[in-house]
Write a protein that holds these residues in place. Structure first.
Motif, PDB file in Angstrom:
ATOM      1  N   HIS A 289       0.816  -1.211   0.000  1.00 31.15           N
ATOM      2  CA  HIS A 289       0.000   0.000   0.000  1.00 31.15           C
ATOM      3  C   HIS A 289       0.849   1.261   0.000  1.00 31.15           C
ATOM      4  O   HIS A 289       0.328   2.349  -0.100  1.00 31.15           O
ATOM      5  CB  HIS A 289      -0.904   0.025   1.232  1.00 31.15           C
ATOM      6  CG  HIS A 289      -1.748  -1.197   1.339  1.00 31.15           C
ATOM      7  ND1 HIS A 289      -2.459  -1.690   0.277  1.00 31.15           N
ATOM      8  CD2 HIS A 289      -1.996  -2.034   2.368  1.00 31.15           C
ATOM      9  CE1 HIS A 289      -3.114  -2.776   0.657  1.00 31.15           C
ATOM     10  NE2 HIS A 289      -2.844  -2.999   1.906  1.00 31.15           N
TER      11      HIS A 289
ATOM     12  N   THR B 110      -8.390  -1.013   9.022  1.00 32.35           N
ATOM     13  CA  THR B 110      -7.236  -0.388   8.389  1.00 32.35           C
ATOM     14  C   THR B 110      -5.991  -0.561   9.252  1.00 32.35           C
ATOM     15  O   THR B 110      -4.896  -0.825   8.744  1.00 32.35           O
ATOM     16  CB  THR B 110      -7.499   1.109   8.147  1.00 32.35           C
ATOM     17  OG1 THR B 110      -8.730   1.265   7.430  1.00 32.35           O
ATOM     18  CG2 THR B 110      -6.387   1.740   7.335  1.00 32.35           C
TER      19      THR B 110
ATOM     20  N   SER C 134      -2.497  -2.658   8.320  1.00 27.84           N
ATOM     21  CA  SER C 134      -1.131  -2.174   8.519  1.00 27.84           C
ATOM     22  C   SER C 134      -0.325  -3.141   9.372  1.00 27.84           C
ATOM     23  O   SER C 134       0.842  -3.421   9.096  1.00 27.84           O
ATOM     24  CB  SER C 134      -1.151  -0.795   9.195  1.00 27.84           C
ATOM     25  OG  SER C 134      -1.644   0.198   8.333  1.00 27.84           O
TER      26      SER C 134
ATOM     27  N   TYR D  18      -6.345   8.289   8.040  1.00 24.31           N
ATOM     28  CA  TYR D  18      -5.566   7.057   8.099  1.00 24.31           C
ATOM     29  C   TYR D  18      -5.748   6.222   6.836  1.00 24.31           C
ATOM     30  O   TYR D  18      -4.781   5.665   6.302  1.00 24.31           O
ATOM     31  CB  TYR D  18      -5.960   6.263   9.342  1.00 24.31           C
ATOM     32  CG  TYR D  18      -5.007   5.132   9.670  1.00 24.31           C
ATOM     33  CD1 TYR D  18      -3.670   5.178   9.270  1.00 24.31           C
ATOM     34  CD2 TYR D  18      -5.425   4.023  10.379  1.00 24.31           C
ATOM     35  CE1 TYR D  18      -2.795   4.152   9.564  1.00 24.31           C
ATOM     36  CE2 TYR D  18      -4.558   2.982  10.682  1.00 24.31           C
ATOM     37  CZ  TYR D  18      -3.239   3.057  10.268  1.00 24.31           C
ATOM     38  OH  TYR D  18      -2.378   2.036  10.560  1.00 24.31           O
TER      39      TYR D  18
ATOM     40  N   HIS E 255      -2.702   5.313   4.417  1.00 25.02           N
ATOM     41  CA  HIS E 255      -2.378   3.903   4.254  1.00 25.02           C
ATOM     42  C   HIS E 255      -2.480   3.450   2.797  1.00 25.02           C
ATOM     43  O   HIS E 255      -1.666   2.649   2.326  1.00 25.02           O
ATOM     44  CB  HIS E 255      -3.319   3.074   5.124  1.00 25.02           C
ATOM     45  CG  HIS E 255      -3.050   1.602   5.106  1.00 25.02           C
ATOM     46  ND1 HIS E 255      -1.835   1.062   5.483  1.00 25.02           N
ATOM     47  CD2 HIS E 255      -3.826   0.552   4.750  1.00 25.02           C
ATOM     48  CE1 HIS E 255      -1.888  -0.258   5.369  1.00 25.02           C
ATOM     49  NE2 HIS E 255      -3.078  -0.597   4.926  1.00 25.02           N
ATOM     50  N   TYR E 256      -3.464   3.969   2.067  1.00 27.24           N
ATOM     51  CA  TYR E 256      -3.735   3.480   0.718  1.00 27.24           C
ATOM     52  C   TYR E 256      -3.388   4.482  -0.385  1.00 27.24           C
ATOM     53  O   TYR E 256      -3.776   4.281  -1.527  1.00 27.24           O
ATOM     54  CB  TYR E 256      -5.215   3.125   0.583  1.00 27.24           C
ATOM     55  CG  TYR E 256      -5.671   1.986   1.454  1.00 27.24           C
ATOM     56  CD1 TYR E 256      -5.229   0.689   1.243  1.00 27.24           C
ATOM     57  CD2 TYR E 256      -6.567   2.210   2.493  1.00 27.24           C
ATOM     58  CE1 TYR E 256      -5.655  -0.359   2.037  1.00 27.24           C
ATOM     59  CE2 TYR E 256      -7.009   1.164   3.300  1.00 27.24           C
ATOM     60  CZ  TYR E 256      -6.547  -0.113   3.065  1.00 27.24           C
ATOM     61  OH  TYR E 256      -6.974  -1.140   3.862  1.00 27.24           O
TER      62      TYR E 256
ATOM     63  N   LYS F  98       1.769  11.270   3.680  1.00 27.47           N
ATOM     64  CA  LYS F  98       1.218  10.269   4.584  1.00 27.47           C
ATOM     65  C   LYS F  98       1.128  10.807   6.013  1.00 27.47           C
ATOM     66  O   LYS F  98       0.084  10.693   6.669  1.00 27.47           O
ATOM     67  CB  LYS F  98       2.079   8.999   4.541  1.00 27.47           C
ATOM     68  CG  LYS F  98       1.885   8.146   3.297  1.00 27.47           C
ATOM     69  CD  LYS F  98       2.892   7.002   3.275  1.00 27.47           C
ATOM     70  CE  LYS F  98       2.623   6.038   2.134  1.00 27.47           C
ATOM     71  NZ  LYS F  98       1.513   5.127   2.396  1.00 27.47           N
TER      72      LYS F  98
ATOM     73  N   GLY G 217      -1.243   4.841  14.773  1.00 27.60           N
ATOM     74  CA  GLY G 217      -1.365   4.962  13.325  1.00 27.60           C
ATOM     75  C   GLY G 217      -0.045   5.244  12.650  1.00 27.60           C
ATOM     76  O   GLY G 217       0.294   4.633  11.629  1.00 27.60           O
TER      77      GLY G 217
ATOM     78  N   LEU H 289       2.033   2.803  10.227  1.00 28.85           N
ATOM     79  CA  LEU H 289       2.291   3.321   8.897  1.00 28.85           C
ATOM     80  C   LEU H 289       3.769   3.176   8.546  1.00 28.85           C
ATOM     81  O   LEU H 289       4.122   2.811   7.415  1.00 28.85           O
ATOM     82  CB  LEU H 289       1.876   4.799   8.837  1.00 28.85           C
ATOM     83  CG  LEU H 289       1.975   5.482   7.480  1.00 28.85           C
ATOM     84  CD1 LEU H 289       0.955   4.911   6.517  1.00 28.85           C
ATOM     85  CD2 LEU H 289       1.739   6.998   7.643  1.00 28.85           C
TER      86      LEU H 289
END
Length: 455
Positions: free
Chosen positions: A11, A271, A275, A349, A353-354, A402, A448, A452
């Motif tokens: 991702h 999500t 991760s 997030y 993430h994506y 990000k 998060g 990440l």
């Protein structure tokens, strides 16, 4: 996330060693951003300011007429059904493998693409949803009003059907044995359309507003869009002009109902779990527990997914209730009242993430869909294009984007929670009543960012 049987797709640009921003700097910046935000809010934001009924700035009348016109609705519905049919061609008639665009359409264009689409255009999914369009067509054939069903939607259900539908989807994506197989895509495609049409016939429009998983997901994200209605309640049909308004004011008008905490917990927890499965700990430790056993792999991943969702929900509920000055009934209602504050965190997030996944795999999916049956079709002239990996080739920019998305989402979440708290809590508890929630927000941010960078 696996979108075909042979390819595991990342991702982002890799783990923490690949992101050119030290994790400790990102963590320190997050702590300062949230702490300073809370301090400024405590000193300068002492009365509620976010109101979904605020007038906003009305767009020209022709915009509202165009958005509400039958022609616009029919055109967008036709486009939604046509695109769904095109994906169905790939799912039912295409060859399995990385050149089939159906899995990418399902897991990339739909699941991830619904976020930027809803942020940019509002709840446009209600116009392009294939289930809404098919339900409308079937209702007309049966000479029934599409807005009403055979029965009244049970108030006790609230958002719970949507939460269960989203849980089923993320389980398919993250824990099922073959998430990218065409058989899985076919079952989901047929099942989703059938359940949606039957649910609409049974309960009318309310089914889509509370029970359709993708419709509810899109509506939650669209609540953070700058576009709204002059009278969002619909009590004044004569004043339904499209306006531009503070997105946080639109977010404050998100409907509160049973199960809304479960919906945001599924979105955020899944999500986070996605991760976590990319971290070295999971890849080197956890996977050894079920290596060689597909059944154990499904069980461990399903338990991990449920644990992540349950942890997000439990911590949030406890923090939202940890305040004084309220009756027990009022305290029980606080998690639902504050659930909207998690939406910016979910959006931030998911976006972080994506991000590169959507841009790069999205291109590959569109190119693959140009020829759904592998017969040399290319009606749009894009089949010969090569995807651009420009974003991943600029890791500094990607890292900044990000981290920025995560921090922006959390700061907006803190603002939304603060405004709702000072609206609901007694004056003496305006600040102390938010401390537990503030700590949870900081914890979500740190977790998060850690996932990440580690994923």
């Amino acid at each position: 996330m696996i979108v075909d049987s042979d390819t595991v797709l990342a991702h982002g640009v890799g783990g923490s060693t690949d992101l050119p921003v030290p994790l400790e700097y990102a963590m320190l910046g997050a702590a300062w951003a949230l702490t300073v935000s809370f301090a400024v809010l405590a000193l300068a934001w002492r009365r509620p300011r976010l109101d979904p009924r605020s007038p906003g700035r009305a767009l020209p009348p022709r915009v509202t007429r165009t958005v509400d016109s039958a022609a616009t609705r029919a055109l967008l519905a036709a486009l939604g059904v046509a695109f769904t049919g095109w994906v169905a061609l790939a799912a039912f008639g295409g060859e399995p493998g990385p050149t089939n665009g159906a899995p990418g359409a399902f897991y990339v264009l739909l699941w991830v693409g619904i976020v930027p689409m809803s942020l940019a255009l509002g709840h446009v999914w209600s116009y392009v949803s294939p289930t809404r369009a098919l339900h409308h067509a079937v209702s007309r054939m049966l000479r029934r009003d599409p807005a009403t069903g055979l029965w009244t939607y049970p108030a006790a259900l609230g958002y719970w059907p949507a939460a269960l539908g989203l849980l089923a989807f993320v389980w398919t994506e993250l824990a099922s044995p073959e998430p990218g197989s065409l058989t899985t895509i076919r079952v989901w495609l047929v099942g989703y359309l059938a359940v949606g049409v039957l649910g609409g016939l049974a309960f009318g429009r309310r089914w889509f507003e509370r029970a359709d998983p993708f419709d509810v997901y899109a509506a939650l994200v669209a609540a953070l869009s700058p576009f709204g209605r002059r009278d969002p309640t619909g009590h004044s049909p004569a004043d339904r002009r499209v306006v531009v308004r503070n997105p946080l004011s639109n977010l404050a008008g998100l409907p509160i109902d049973r199960g809304i905490v479960a919906v945001v917990a599924v979105l955020l927890g899944s999500t986070a779990f996605d991760s976590a499965t990319g971290t070295s700990w999971w890849l080197t430790q956890v996977q050894t527990w079920y290596a060689g056993s597909p059944a154990l792999a499904v069980a461990y991943r399903a338990l991990g997914l449920l644990a992540a969702i349950a942890l997000v929900a439990l911590v949030f509920v406890l923090a939202a209730r940890a305040t004084g000055g309220l009756t027990s009934v009022q305290r029980r209602s606080m998690p639902a009242e504050l659930a909207h504050s998690l939406v910016p965190i979910v959006v931030g997030y998911v976006g972080a993430h994506y991000l590169s996944y959507l841009v790069e795999k999205g291109q590959r999916t569109l190119i693959a869909l140009a020829d759904p049956l592998d017969r040399g079709w290319d009606p749009l002239g894009i089949g010969g294009l090569a995807p651009s990996y420009w974003l991943s080739e600029h890791p500094h920019l990607l890292a900044v984007l990000k981290v920025g998305l995560v921090l922006t989402g959390h700061v907006l979440g803190v603002i939304a929670a603060h405004d709702r708290c000072i609206r609901l809590l007694p004056r003496a508890h305006h600040l102390t009543g938010q401390l537990a929630l503030m700590l949870v927000m900081v914890g979500y941010t740190f977790l998060g960012l850690f996932l990440l960078f580690a994923g």
